[in-house]
Write an enzyme that holds these catalytic residues in place. Structure first.
Site, short mmCIF file in Angstrom:
data_model
loop_
_atom_site.label_atom_id
_atom_site.label_comp_id
_atom_site.label_asym_id
_atom_site.label_seq_id
_atom_site.Cartn_x
_atom_site.Cartn_y
_atom_site.Cartn_z
N LYS A 126 22.26 -50.08 110.66
CA LYS A 126 22.79 -51.42 110.53
C LYS A 126 22.25 -52.41 111.58
CE LYS A 126 26.31 -49.91 107.46
NZ LYS A 126 27.12 -48.70 107.43
N ASP A 165 29.02 -41.20 115.47
CA ASP A 165 28.32 -41.98 114.46
C ASP A 165 28.61 -43.45 114.75
OD1 ASP A 165 27.45 -43.40 112.31
OD2 ASP A 165 28.35 -42.11 110.79
N TYR A 220 32.85 -41.96 107.14
CA TYR A 220 31.64 -41.95 106.31
C TYR A 220 30.41 -41.77 107.20
CZ TYR A 220 28.12 -43.40 102.86
OH TYR A 220 27.04 -43.45 102.01
C1 LIG Z 1 26.77 -47.33 106.75
C2 LIG Z 1 27.12 -46.12 107.47
C3 LIG Z 1 26.35 -44.95 107.37
C4 LIG Z 1 25.21 -44.83 106.40
O1 LIG Z 1 24.18 -45.70 106.67
P1 LIG Z 1 23.14 -46.06 105.49
O2 LIG Z 1 22.13 -46.92 106.18
O3 LIG Z 1 23.94 -46.76 104.44
O4 LIG Z 1 22.57 -44.78 105.00
C5 LIG Z 1 26.66 -43.88 108.18
N1 LIG Z 1 27.69 -43.94 109.03
C6 LIG Z 1 28.46 -45.03 109.15
C7 LIG Z 1 29.57 -45.05 110.15
C8 LIG Z 1 28.21 -46.16 108.36
O5 LIG Z 1 29.01 -47.21 108.47
#
Ligand SMILES: *Cc1c(COP(=O)(O)O)cnc(C)c1O
Length: 428
Positions: free
Chosen positions: A267, A239, A144
């Site tokens: 995060k 990511d 994701y």
């Molecule tokens: C949570 C998450 C996102 C998206 O971040 P948001 O602040 O919710 O837009 C992207 N990549 C990873 C790996 C994530 O866990």
């Protein structure tokens, strides 16, 4: 547990907010039942509107690594709020958090702050495309990267290697530029590179996947991707929105000793306020506006309140790196406890863990990619989730999510969690 007020609030919310929530996973669709409305959080605990306390295993999906309402973070936010919450001008605070973040993460010269992980990943891909002047990207099924169009792509049908939209509203044109691969399958990625050669701008991956449960990269997999990207002049994007400042101060890059070209954050870097960021070398970052032609902007980017919360969190992590050892040990304790309870019962299961990320899958086969994660028994997971919730343990409400432990969690909390799990297993 009594969910009376939560049920009422959910009903009211559904009248004015689509599905009653501002992010889908909160609606408990995967596990059924009514989402719990929280009133406050402190340390390792969440408190709902009906007066129940929960031991929190999601830590707001990662950010609250220090625990909720950590005094130094709360104080930083209060102080910042008194000085005004947004100016639309640069502030010294932004340079301070950028300097600190770059001192913690390996291999990066510059960092740009945005408001979410979605924005960070979206901008990282645009930057990679702008630098390479290529259009296609490779992503992995089950990883994701936020909800921007480029990433809402599922495997295409038949012989095609490009994907198809996984959400209405995403165009076929967009899907055409996203190539789907299987996590941990280096041969498949090699074939994609051989087929598309010099068309691939970037390969983006969660170096440790946290959005299909917790899935670890097999030995040599990330190294193989690094080599392929070097060979084909493709930009490797890690990511680290989930793993950044969580698996180590330097994230997965440090923990797994591997370097990416662009790294995205979110995060933890915001300490519970809306922050994302992406970092890269000078050579790459000089392409970004206002230095270069690749456009990227944000009215509230680098917002002083958010920067203050992020800075206070990173300072704490830098000051006390033993937090990572503590988190590892607690997560290991949980892992071993679960394992011995499940071994005694003889139920098929797999537990995946790295650092403070852990997931339990009710399946006999190894969970190494999206397909194997999908084999888990959802019925068992759902009764597990609700049994734990009723006993005051707040787990992610989906079998496809990792748990994220925080530093406020005590061994006593873990014992309580294992007792609750034992109770569930006895009845299964
Ligand atoms: C949570 C998450 C996102 C998206 O971040 P948001 O602040 O919710 O837009 C992207 N990549 C990873 C790996 C994530 O866990």
């Amino acid at each position: 547990m009594n969910y009376k007020l939560s049920s009422q609030l959910f009903k009211a919310a559904q009248g004015v907010i689509p599905g009653g929530v501002n992010s889908p996973v909160r609606a408990f669709k995967a596990v059924g039942g009514t989402p719990i409305f929280m009133q406050r959080a402190q340390g390792a605990y969440l408190y709902d509107v009906d007066g129940s306390q929960y031991i929190d295993y999601i830590s707001s999906w990662g950010p609250m690594i220090l625990g909720h309402a950590h005094p130094s973070v709360v104080e930083a936010i209060q102080k910042a709020a008194e000085m005004g919450t947004s100016y639309g001008t640069p502030t010294a605070l932004e340079t301070e958090i950028a300097t600190l973040a770059l001192s913690m993460i390996p291999n990066m010269d510059k960092i740009r702050f945005v408001n979410s992980g979605t924005e960070a990943c979206m901008s990282a891909v645009r930057l990679a495309r702008g630098v390479t002047r290529r259009e296609k990207i490779i992503k992995f099924s089950g990883c994701y990267h936020g909800h921007s169009d480029t990433f809402l792509i599922q495997a295409g049908s038949g012989a095609v290697t490009f994907g198809s939209p996984s959400s209405p509203g995403v165009t076929k044109g967009t899907a055409h530029d996203t190539l789907l691969a299987t996590f941990n399958d280096l041969d498949e990625v090699t074939k994609l590179f051989e087929e598309y050669q010099d068309e691939i701008a970037a390969l983006i991956i969660e170096p440790v996947a946290g959005n299909m449960g917790c899935i670890l990269p097999k030995k040599g997999f990330l190294e193989g991707l690094r080599e392929l990207c070097d060979r084909y002049n493709t930009i490797l994007i890690f990511d680290e929105v989930m793993t950044g400042f969580r698996l180590a101060a330097g994230g997965a890059q440090e923990r797994l000793s591997i370097k990416a070209d662009i790294v995205t954050y979110g995060k933890v870097i915001g300490g519970g306020l809306p922050v994302g960021a992406f970092a890269a070398s000078d050579a790459i970052m000089q392409h970004l506006a206002p230095e270069g032609p690749v456009y990227q902007a944000g009215t509230l980017s680098g917002n002083p309140l958010a920067m203050a919360a992020g800075l206070a969190t990173l300072k704490q992590l830098k000051k006390d790196p033993t937090i990572y050892t503590r988190l590892d040990q607690k997560t290991q304790q949980l892992h071993q406890g679960y394992q011995s309870i499940l071994d005694k019962k003889g139920l098929p299961f797999k537990i995946n863990r790295l650092g403070s990320m852990i997931s339990l899958h009710f399946t006999a086969s190894d969970v190494v990619d999206f397909q194997s994660a999908s084999l888990g028994n959802n019925k068992t997971f759902n009764s597990y989730f609700h049994s734990m919730l009723d006993q005051g343990i707040y787990l992610p409400p989906s079998a496809f999510e990792s748990y994220f432990l925080n530093d406020a969690l005590t061994y006593n909390d873990i014992d309580k969690t294992l007792d609750a799990f034992s109770n569930f297993i006895k009845k299964t």
